[in-house]
Design an enzyme around this catalytic site. Structure first.
Site, PDB file in Angstrom:
ATOM      1  N   SER A 173       0.744  -1.279  -0.021  1.00  0.00           N
ATOM      2  CA  SER A 173       0.095   0.063   0.109  1.00  0.00           C
ATOM      3  C   SER A 173       0.935   1.146   0.080  1.00  0.00           C
ATOM      4  CB  SER A 173      -0.920   0.084   1.358  1.00  0.00           C
ATOM      5  OG  SER A 173      -1.441  -1.211   1.311  1.00  0.00           O
ATOM      6  N   GLU A 258      -0.089  -4.663  15.844  1.00  0.00           N
ATOM      7  CA  GLU A 258      -0.463  -4.716  14.590  1.00  0.00           C
ATOM      8  C   GLU A 258      -2.089  -4.877  14.482  1.00  0.00           C
ATOM      9  OE1 GLU A 258      -0.560  -5.635  10.016  1.00  0.00           O
ATOM     10  OE2 GLU A 258       1.267  -6.542  11.276  1.00  0.00           O
ATOM     11  N   GLU A 376      -8.938 -17.138   8.767  1.00  0.00           N
ATOM     12  CA  GLU A 376      -8.843 -18.399   8.927  1.00  0.00           C
ATOM     13  C   GLU A 376      -7.341 -18.589   9.679  1.00  0.00           C
ATOM     14  OE1 GLU A 376      -9.703 -16.701   6.404  1.00  0.00           O
ATOM     15  OE2 GLU A 376     -11.734 -17.548   6.449  1.00  0.00           O
TER      16      GLU A 376
END
Lengths: 389, 338
Positions: A173, A258, A376
């Site tokens: 990003s 984070e 997951e």
């Protein structure tokens, strides 16, 4: 019945209250945000920490002392606590303010440089991060290594005076605007028995010779992600981050920071605010709205509990994984309830308001439960914590 | 951070409730005696009322353990509700377990008449504290007609019929009705969080013991993912309930921030209850669906308690009304309490 319950790990730290001194800080940030909005400097958006790149805004936050808050004063920071930073961060996100430019630098890069960086590296980067002028990306994922980070193939070869990096990073990003990023690369051949060994982190300037940056447009066409290709990019020894070979440990040590912040459950909060606005004066939606607010209030308490635990020097990785797993699903639930209660269709071309926020939220939603560790994978971490793996 | 005092209390509570755990039904008189001996029975009451002067955060630790071990005692009712209400109204507390209920009785001097439904543990207590309109009434269960009933967990929820003199009738202090309701919801939320932990622990243990296809079923990702989801719900329930206890301890029950915290906690623990019970049963397969297995001790409590002291639907409606009245600009200040 067995007298002893099966022992479970601590899934959430004890409650944390924000110190009373943060009330004044919160009021200052709120007043500033209201003033900016009145002046029409930006419009609240969903998922602002990916999409809201606004360098003027970041520099203004820096000027006010609201970036690099936990960086010590000798590096241009403010020596504040993580809980002070928490208040500023959650206010910015709740307002849908454009925080993308400084986001990664402020959240991850600053703390990591303080932890693993050299004195020279700290002096070089931290003051600019705190001023809101130096922007970073994160170079972890690769075309063949996303959830399986240990599979990274970007090579770091020893050369005279440093290292040469060759490989490809994806989903970076902001790389097209950022000054530098942390690249995770393989500095020793892969050993199948010790997959996490031989990885190292490097600080790579994105204008270095041999670095190529190509856009990877989101499904909306917007340009936030990039592919970053290294062709024998030279990284001098003084830009190695931490220790050669300790890359895995360094990368994973940051995960509790984070994964547990307010950005893991507030990405669609501006839509919830607009939804409450749409429902003003009508009856019948109380239960759905109350349910969303009860979940949000709880997520914030969980996130604060992890922040308090981090502040006291612990690393509650399991609890952080739980916050992110629940929080990112919650961001999707806000969309589901909004669609249930208000039939205004999403409009990506609208300037602002419910229809625009709904459009952005729907189109950005797939990213919520992917970035920073898929749900997951997070549930796998929780299962390991429960002793099942 | 967990103080060492809290740690000691937690260990004491775990051992007291753990030792008493059994699959029986009905009032556990032996456990009650232990709770009285250890000072846990009236933990938050003042010394003058026979209490240990603990905080609501202390109570949170003890009640989570009581829920986790499916304890069969009216602990919330005695300590947080009846004990508090009688003491606030200046009525001396009878010895032994107590219960409390808000209901309608005709009050004429010291004579009371009427029927109170679904009174927790009425058949097992020494006194029933009733908040009725403008009065706090203490009833002697021996002088009442008690018809036995139960909730889904086979806990006593009895009908109490009275027509005669009460043990005490006094004017209700201001604000007790709202506080009684919040105290009930907070106590229930803490018990729910504990029961959710008990159900998860049972599921994790069973997944490690039950072998199918040549390995423990907990080795299968499908089962791991389900238990991880349950763990998330348990974490949310625990966080919500303990944060609400802390809010009440810090700011008192009259503070709007406490009202919001308790509403959110009862809603969130109720939501978690259904999900955790469902996953725990799915992991256990058919055996957990039988009377011989202990899983029901937690899951039936989860199902019963989520409806009591205001269901998640009721508290959500109340929360939603508050939020919609505050409007879009009021939402974030409500969440942050400032």
């Amino acid at each position: 019945m067995t007298a002893t319950l099966h022992r479970l790990p601590d899934l959430v730290p004890p409650p944390t209250e924000l110190p009373p001194r943060t009330a004044a800080l919160r009021a200052d940030v709120r007043a500033f945000l209201a003033e900016e909005q009145m002046a029409g400097r930006w419009t609240p958006r969903a998922d602002v920490w990916l999409s809201g790149w606004d360098e003027r805004f970041s520099r203004e936050l820096g000027r006010r002392g609201w970036l690099g808050m936990t960086i010590p004063k000798e590096y241009g920071g403010h020596g504040a606590s993580a809980l002070d930073r928490y208040v500023v961060t959650e206010e910015l996100l709740a307002a849908g303010a454009p925080v993308a430019a400084h986001w990664i630098a402020d959240r991850q890069i600053g703390p990591t440089l303080l932890r693993f960086g050299t004195e020279e590296q700290r002096q070089r980067f931290l003051p600019g991060i705190a001023r809101g002028e130096v922007y970073f990306g994160i170079g972890m994922s690769e075309p063949d290594a996303g959830s399986d980070l240990a599979a990274v193939r970007t090579r770091a070869d020893r050369v005279d005076g440093g290292w040469e990096l060759t490989g490809t990073k994806v989903w970076t990003s902001g790389a097209h605007h950022a000054h530098a990023f942390f690249a995770l690369a393989r500095s020793a051949p892969r050993d199948e028995r010790h997959r996490h060994a031989g990885l190292s982190q490097f600080i790579v300037l994105l204008d270095a010779p041999g670095v190529q940056i190509r856009p990877i447009p989101l499904l909306t066409g917007a340009h936030h992600f990039n592919e970053v290709v290294f062709d024998r990019v030279f990284v001098p020894d003084d830009m190695v981050l931490g220790e050669i070979g300790a890359g895995w440990k360094q990368v994973t040590s940051e995960l509790a920071f984070e994964r547990s912040g307010p950005e893991r459950f507030l990405s669609t909060f501006p839509l919830l605010v607009a939804l409450v606005g749409e429902l003003a004066g009508s009856a019948g939606a109380e239960r759905e709205i109350g349910g969303l607010v009860a979940r949000l209030w709880t997520l914030r308490r969980m996130s604060l509990a992890v922040a308090g635990s981090l502040e006291s020097g612990e690393a509650p990785e399991l609890a952080a994984a739980v916050v992110k797993e629940l929080g990112t699903r919650y961001e999707n639930e806000v969309i589901d309830v909004a669609r249930l209660l208000v039939t205004t269709p999403p409009d990506p071309g609208a300037e602002a308001g419910f229809a625009r926020l709904l459009a952005d939220a729907v189109l950005h939603a797939p990213g919520f439960t992917l970035r920073g560790g898929t749900n997951e994978v997070l549930r796998g971490i929780v299962a390991r914590g429960l002793g099942l793996r | 951070m967990t103080t060492s005092v809290n740690q000691e209390l937690q260990e004491l509570a775990e051992s007291v409730f753990g030792d008493a755990a059994s699959s029986d039904t009905g009032f556990d008189a032996a456990l009650w005696r232990t709770l009285e001996e250890t000072g846990l029975a009236r933990l938050t009451l003042p010394a003058g009322a026979g209490g240990s002067e603990g905080t609501l955060e202390d109570a949170a630790v003890v009640l989570a353990a009581a829920g986790a071990h499916a304890a069969r005692v009216p602990l919330v009712e005695t300590d947080l509700l009846a004990g508090w209400l009688l003491h606030a109204a200046g009525v001396p507390l009878p010895d032994g377990p107590l219960t409390a209920v808000a209901g309608e009785l005709e009050v004429d001097g010291t004579t009371v008449r009427g029927e109170l439904r679904r009174v927790p543990w009425a058949r097992a207590v020494a006194g029933v504290a009733v908040l009725t309109g403008a009065h706090v009434v203490l009833l002697d269960p021996g002088a009442a007609e008690i018809t036995e009933g139960t909730n889904l967990a086979e806990e006593p929820r009895d009908t109490v019929r009275v027509d005669g003199p009460a043990a005490a009738v006094v004017a209700a202090p201001d604000g007790v009705a709202a506080e009684l309701r919040l105290r009930g919801a907070l106590g229930r939320a803490l018990l729910l969080a504990g029961a959710a932990r008990g159900a998860l622990a049972a599921g994790v243990r069973y997944a490690g013991e039950r072998v199918q296809f040549g390995r423990p079923i907990g080795r299968f990702q499908a089962v791991q993912q389900q238990l991880a989801l349950a763990a998330g719900e348990v974490a949310a329930a625990s966080a919500a309930a303990s944060a609400a206890a802390r809010a009440a301890a810090d700011a008192g029950f009259a503070a709007p921030s406490t009202r919001l915290a308790v509403a959110a906690a009862k809603s969130r623990t109720g939501e978690a209850a259904g999900a955790v019970a469902r996953i725990a049963h799915q992991v256990h397969g058919a055996i957990g669906f039988t009377r011989e297995h202990d899983l029901r001790l937690w899951t039936t409590r989860l199902w019963a308690w989520r409806e009591e002291d205001g269901s998640d639907a009721e508290w959500n409606a109340e929360l939603g009304s508050t939020v919609l009245a505050a409007g879009p600009s009021g939402l974030w200040p409500l969440i942050t309490g400032s």
